[in-house]
Design a protein around this motif. Sequence first.
Motif, PDB file in Angstrom:
ATOM      1  N   SER A  69      88.764  65.043  11.552  1.00 36.98           N
ATOM      2  CA  SER A  69      88.842  65.731  10.260  1.00 36.98           C
ATOM      3  C   SER A  69      87.902  65.118   9.236  1.00 36.98           C
ATOM      4  N   LEU A  70      87.491  63.870   9.456  1.00 30.84           N
ATOM      5  CA  LEU A  70      86.584  63.182   8.539  1.00 30.84           C
ATOM      6  C   LEU A  70      85.123  63.366   8.922  1.00 30.84           C
ATOM      7  N   GLY A  71      84.875  64.114   9.992  1.00 32.11           N
ATOM      8  CA  GLY A  71      83.508  64.424  10.358  1.00 32.11           C
ATOM      9  C   GLY A  71      83.021  63.801  11.646  1.00 32.11           C
ATOM     10  N   ALA A  72      83.824  62.929  12.261  1.00 32.17           N
ATOM     11  CA  ALA A  72      83.445  62.390  13.565  1.00 32.17           C
ATOM     12  C   ALA A  72      83.501  63.507  14.603  1.00 32.17           C
ATOM     13  N   GLN A  73      82.660  63.416  15.619  1.00 33.96           N
ATOM     14  CA  GLN A  73      82.694  64.400  16.698  1.00 33.96           C
ATOM     15  C   GLN A  73      83.481  63.898  17.904  1.00 33.96           C
ATOM     16  N   ALA A  74      83.857  62.629  17.889  1.00 41.97           N
ATOM     17  CA  ALA A  74      84.698  62.052  18.935  1.00 41.97           C
ATOM     18  C   ALA A  74      85.283  60.752  18.404  1.00 41.97           C
ATOM     19  N   ALA A  75      86.262  60.235  19.135  1.00 45.21           N
ATOM     20  CA  ALA A  75      86.865  58.948  18.791  1.00 45.21           C
ATOM     21  C   ALA A  75      86.801  58.034  19.999  1.00 45.21           C
ATOM     22  N   GLN A  76      86.544  56.754  19.750  1.00 49.19           N
ATOM     23  CA  GLN A  76      86.506  55.756  20.819  1.00 49.19           C
ATOM     24  C   GLN A  76      87.741  54.875  20.727  1.00 49.19           C
ATOM     25  N   LEU A  77      88.448  54.720  21.836  1.00 44.82           N
ATOM     26  CA  LEU A  77      89.672  53.937  21.899  1.00 44.82           C
ATOM     27  C   LEU A  77      89.505  52.803  22.901  1.00 44.82           C
ATOM     28  N   GLY A  78      89.848  51.593  22.482  1.00 43.38           N
ATOM     29  CA  GLY A  78      89.758  50.453  23.372  1.00 43.38           C
ATOM     30  C   GLY A  78      91.105  49.802  23.608  1.00 43.38           C
ATOM     31  N   THR A  79      91.724  49.290  22.539  1.00 47.51           N
ATOM     32  CA  THR A  79      93.016  48.617  22.670  1.00 47.51           C
ATOM     33  C   THR A  79      94.050  49.512  23.331  1.00 47.51           C
ATOM     34  N   ALA A  80      93.960  50.814  23.114  1.00 47.07           N
ATOM     35  CA  ALA A  80      94.901  51.754  23.722  1.00 47.07           C
ATOM     36  C   ALA A  80      94.901  51.671  25.242  1.00 47.07           C
ATOM     37  N   PHE A  81      93.777  51.209  25.833  1.00 44.49           N
ATOM     38  CA  PHE A  81      93.659  51.170  27.293  1.00 44.49           C
ATOM     39  C   PHE A  81      93.903  49.777  27.885  1.00 44.49           C
ATOM     40  N   VAL A  82      94.140  48.770  27.042  1.00 51.40           N
ATOM     41  CA  VAL A  82      94.281  47.401  27.550  1.00 51.40           C
ATOM     42  C   VAL A  82      95.485  47.269  28.485  1.00 51.40           C
ATOM     43  N   ALA A  83      96.572  47.970  28.190  1.00 52.87           N
ATOM     44  CA  ALA A  83      97.791  47.828  28.985  1.00 52.87           C
ATOM     45  C   ALA A  83      97.904  48.863  30.100  1.00 52.87           C
ATOM     46  N   THR A  84      96.858  49.630  30.347  1.00 49.97           N
ATOM     47  CA  THR A  84      96.934  50.627  31.410  1.00 49.97           C
ATOM     48  C   THR A  84      96.930  49.961  32.783  1.00 49.97           C
ATOM     49  N   ASP A  85      97.366  50.711  33.779  1.00 48.73           N
ATOM     50  CA  ASP A  85      97.459  50.179  35.139  1.00 48.73           C
ATOM     51  C   ASP A  85      96.110  49.693  35.654  1.00 48.73           C
ATOM     52  N   GLU A  86      95.050  50.364  35.249  1.00 52.18           N
ATOM     53  CA  GLU A  86      93.710  50.057  35.769  1.00 52.18           C
ATOM     54  C   GLU A  86      92.988  48.975  34.988  1.00 52.18           C
ATOM     55  N   SER A  87      93.590  48.494  33.912  1.00 54.15           N
ATOM     56  CA  SER A  87      92.976  47.455  33.096  1.00 54.15           C
ATOM     57  C   SER A  87      92.887  46.140  33.871  1.00 54.15           C
ATOM     58  N   LEU A  88      91.837  45.369  33.587  1.00 60.00           N
ATOM     59  CA  LEU A  88      91.672  44.056  34.201  1.00 60.00           C
ATOM     60  C   LEU A  88      92.335  42.951  33.383  1.00 60.00           C
ATOM     61  N   ALA A  89      93.040  43.314  32.310  1.00 57.48           N
ATOM     62  CA  ALA A  89      93.736  42.319  31.494  1.00 57.48           C
ATOM     63  C   ALA A  89      94.781  41.599  32.342  1.00 57.48           C
ATOM     64  N   ASP A  90      94.853  40.266  32.216  1.00 59.58           N
ATOM     65  CA  ASP A  90      95.805  39.510  33.024  1.00 59.58           C
ATOM     66  C   ASP A  90      97.213  39.589  32.426  1.00 59.58           C
ATOM     67  N   ALA A  91      98.173  38.987  33.130  1.00 57.65           N
ATOM     68  CA  ALA A  91      99.576  39.107  32.730  1.00 57.65           C
ATOM     69  C   ALA A  91      99.830  38.498  31.354  1.00 57.65           C
ATOM     70  N   GLY A  92      99.184  37.355  31.067  1.00 56.33           N
ATOM     71  CA  GLY A  92      99.374  36.722  29.779  1.00 56.33           C
ATOM     72  C   GLY A  92      98.874  37.577  28.629  1.00 56.33           C
TER      73      GLY A  92
END
Length: 361
Positions: free
Chosen positions: A234-257
Motif C-alpha cells: 500500500s506504500l508503493g512497494a511492489q513486493a516484500a522480502q521476509l527473512g526472520t519469518a523463515f528462520v524457524a521453518t523446517d528447511e531452515s539451517l538454524a540450529d536448535a539453540g
Amino acid sequence: MSTQVPSALLDLLGIDVPIVQAPMAGVSSPAMAAAVSTSGGLGSLGVGAMNASKAREAIHEFRRLSGGPLNVNVFVHRPAHADKQKASAWLARLQPEFDRWNAKAPQELHEIYTSFLVDNDMLAMLVEEKPRAVSFHFGVPHPHQIQALHDAGIVLLASATNQDEAKLIEAAGIDAVVAQGYEAGGHRGVFDPDIEDSQLGTFALTRLLVRAVNLPIIAAGGIMDGAGIASALSLGAQAAQLGTAFVATDESLADAGYRERLFSAAAHHTTMTRVISGRPARSLANDFTQWGSAVPNEAIPDYPIAYDVGKALHAAGKAADQSGYGAQWAGQGAPLARALSSAALMQALKEELVQAERSVC
C-alpha cells in the motif's frame, strides 16, 4: 495492489505473489528456496559465505527440487583491511570468554569471505548458471560485473538503507531496490558501516524510495505476515522480502539453540551489534551481544575478519552446550515467528495477504 494483478517486478522475476524470501547466509537452504519458489514467490540463496563451487552446488540442489525462479545473493563489501595489532588486541579482549568454556582462541584472524568485488570465479559461475536474479548486499558491484550479469539475462537487485544508496543503485543500472529498514534482521546493507546510519524504518524508507528513484521497490524489515506485506504494498512497494519469518521453518539451517532463543524473551529484545562479525547486524539478544554492548566500534576488526573469531567463540560455546554466542540474526518482528514448513508458511502468508487486501476494499 491486488495479488491477482502482477506488478512489473513480479513479471520481471517470474513470480505470482509479491513475496521474496530473504537470502540469509547460513540459514536459507536450497530446500527452503525451492519451497518458496514452488509456492509462487522468489526463493533465495545467500552465497556470500561460499566459494563459487559450493554456490554452484547449492544452485543445482535448488534446481533438483524446483523449476521456479531463484535469487542468488552475494556480498559486495569493501575487502577487509588487515590490521594485525587490532586483531591481536581483539583476540586478547575475547580470551576470557574462551576461558569460560575451557577453549582455545584462534592464534590469528583471517578474511574468511571473499567480496564479490574481487571474486572472478563467482561472477563466471553466475553468468554460466543464470539464476533468475542476483542480489547485492553492502553496495553495488563494478560496472563490468553488472554488464556481464545483465548480458546473461539476469535480473539484478540491491539493498539500500537510505535515498543516497538507492540513487547509486539506480545510477549503476540495477533493476530493483530492496529497501532495508532498520527493523531488519541480519547485516545492515549500509554501503559504508563507518558513517552515521540514518536508521530509517521500513515503511518510511519505502515511501522515500518510491519517490526518490524510478525503480521497483521491495520492502524489507520487520515484515512477518500477510498484513505486513499488504501494508508495504500500500506504500508503493511492489513486493516484500521476509527473512526472520523463515528462520524457524523446517528447511531452515538454524540450529536448535537459535530456534530456542527465537521463541524466548530474547525475541523481544533484538539489538544491533558489530561484535559478532565486524559489521552492524541485528541479532537476538544473547551472551555475545550483551558482552559487546560496552565495546567501542573502533576496537573491532573489519568484516569479515572479526567474524573469524566470532565463529570460533560460537563453536566453543556450543561444545559446552551454550548457545549464546551464535550469529542469531533476527528482526524486530521476531516475536511473530512461526514454526512451520516453508510451504505452509507461504500458504499462510498468501491467505493473510488476500484477507488483508479484502479488508481495505
